[in-house]
Design an enzyme around this catalytic site. Structure first.
Site, PDB file in Angstrom:
ATOM      1  N   SER A 112       0.839  -1.197   0.000  1.00  0.00           N
ATOM      2  CA  SER A 112       0.000   0.000   0.000  1.00  0.00           C
ATOM      3  C   SER A 112       0.876   1.249   0.000  1.00  0.00           C
ATOM      4  CB  SER A 112      -0.893   0.014   1.237  1.00  0.00           C
ATOM      5  OG  SER A 112      -0.092   0.143   2.414  1.00  0.00           O
ATOM      6  N   ASP A 162      -0.831  -1.648  -4.220  1.00  0.00           N
ATOM      7  CA  ASP A 162      -2.229  -1.782  -3.822  1.00  0.00           C
ATOM      8  C   ASP A 162      -2.850  -0.393  -3.655  1.00  0.00           C
ATOM      9  OD1 ASP A 162      -4.528  -3.164  -3.054  1.00  0.00           O
ATOM     10  OD2 ASP A 162      -3.955  -3.196  -0.935  1.00  0.00           O
ATOM     11  N   HIS A 220     -12.625  -3.553   3.793  1.00  0.00           N
ATOM     12  CA  HIS A 220     -11.295  -3.635   4.383  1.00  0.00           C
ATOM     13  C   HIS A 220     -11.425  -3.733   5.900  1.00  0.00           C
ATOM     14  CE1 HIS A 220     -10.248  -1.299   0.560  1.00  0.00           C
ATOM     15  NE2 HIS A 220      -9.655  -2.468   0.436  1.00  0.00           N
TER      16      HIS A 220
END
Length: 284
Positions: free
Chosen positions: A50, A82, A180
């Site tokens: 990320s 990501d 998430h």
């Protein structure tokens, strides 16, 4: 083996109806755990990174660690950005050595998402890098990404099909009811959306928010066309719970290897279990 794009998995994923797991790199211990799991399970794997992790580890460190891990693993490994939020970060990752990128334009209008994703695909495909796009908005919290449940929006199947036809992304993430982070209840996955989109595009579907989704829901999603599943929170929970347990038993412990080592083992067991569930074990 050198890092590979996610297209290295696509044909086999679609033929044998399994999913490759994306497991996020948060530090060296996570990388080691995921790599060892892939080696032991003989499974292809996707290292997810990320933007928050990049800020924490540094772009150069991240790529170097991932390349060493991939060479050691002896199985196909993709290094994947990501939720790349803009064209610049995507290009930085490609130039640094990422083999795959996600451009998340879901916060834009459909037309702007389409236009920007096409630009990313053109640039990435020119150098052999695979691309994941996203349609719909996935709720929950991951790093700097936070979407309230009421603001999450499911993907429109017709738009998703058009999106793939015009962008030709290699993998397509669609919002189907997952989120998430960990769930407060049981997620209500829209299998009808997965099935309709998967039957009308040439790319595998991506399921974000794979942590805490019941096993039977995972199996059904894969049967309908999901070929990539993202898992991070369950690994983080296993890591943190293990560190707490070790330090509770030995409050005077100061050697980080004595608690990060067991945490690494706990992460590995989570990843191995997911690989078996996803059907990717023995597919390398």
């Amino acid at each position: 083996m050198p890092l590979v794009p996610m297209t290295a998995f696509t044909e086999d994923v679609k033929l044998h109806k399994y999913a490759v797991g994306q497991f996020n790199l948060n530090n060296l211990e996570f990388t080691q755990a995921i790599t060892e799991a892939a080696m032991e399970e003989k499974s292809p794997v996707i290292f997810g990174v990320s933007e928050g992790a990049l800020k924490y580890m540094g772009l150069d460190y991240t790529v170097a660690i991932a390349k060493v891990a991939a060479e050691r693993a002896g199985v196909p490994v993709a290094l994947h950005l990501d939720h790349g939020s803009n064209f610049d970060i995507v290009m930085k990752c490609i130039r640094a050595g990422f083999s795959s990128v996600m451009f998340d334009g879901s916060h834009h209008s459909f037309e702007d998402n389409l236009r920007l994703t096409k630009q990313v695909v053109e640039a990435a495909h020119a150098v052999g890098v695979s691309v994941e796009g996203e349609l719909g908005t996935i709720g929950g919290v991951e790093d700097d990404l936070s979407v309230d449940e009421e603001d999450a929006t499911l993907a429109n199947p017709e738009e998703a099909i058009r999106f793939w036809e015009e962008t030709k992304v290699d993998y397509l993430a669609i919002a189907v009811g997952t989120a998430h982070g960990m769930y407060k209840g049981v997620p209500k996955i829209r299998y009808d959306i997965i099935e309709k989109v998967a039957n009308n595009i040439g790319a595998p579907i991506v399921l974000h928010g794979g942590s805490g989704v019941p096993d039977e829901a995972i199996v059904e999603s894969i049967r309908l066309g999901v070929g990539k599943i993202n898992v991070n929170t369950e690994s983080q929970v296993a890591c943190t719970e293990t560190v707490r347990k070790v330090l509770a038993a030995k409050p005077n412990e100061i050697d980080p290897r004595k608690y990060l080592g067991p945490a690494r083992d706990a992460i590995k067991e989570v990843v191995k279990g997911k690989m078996r569930l996803f059907g990717s074990s023995n597919r390398a």
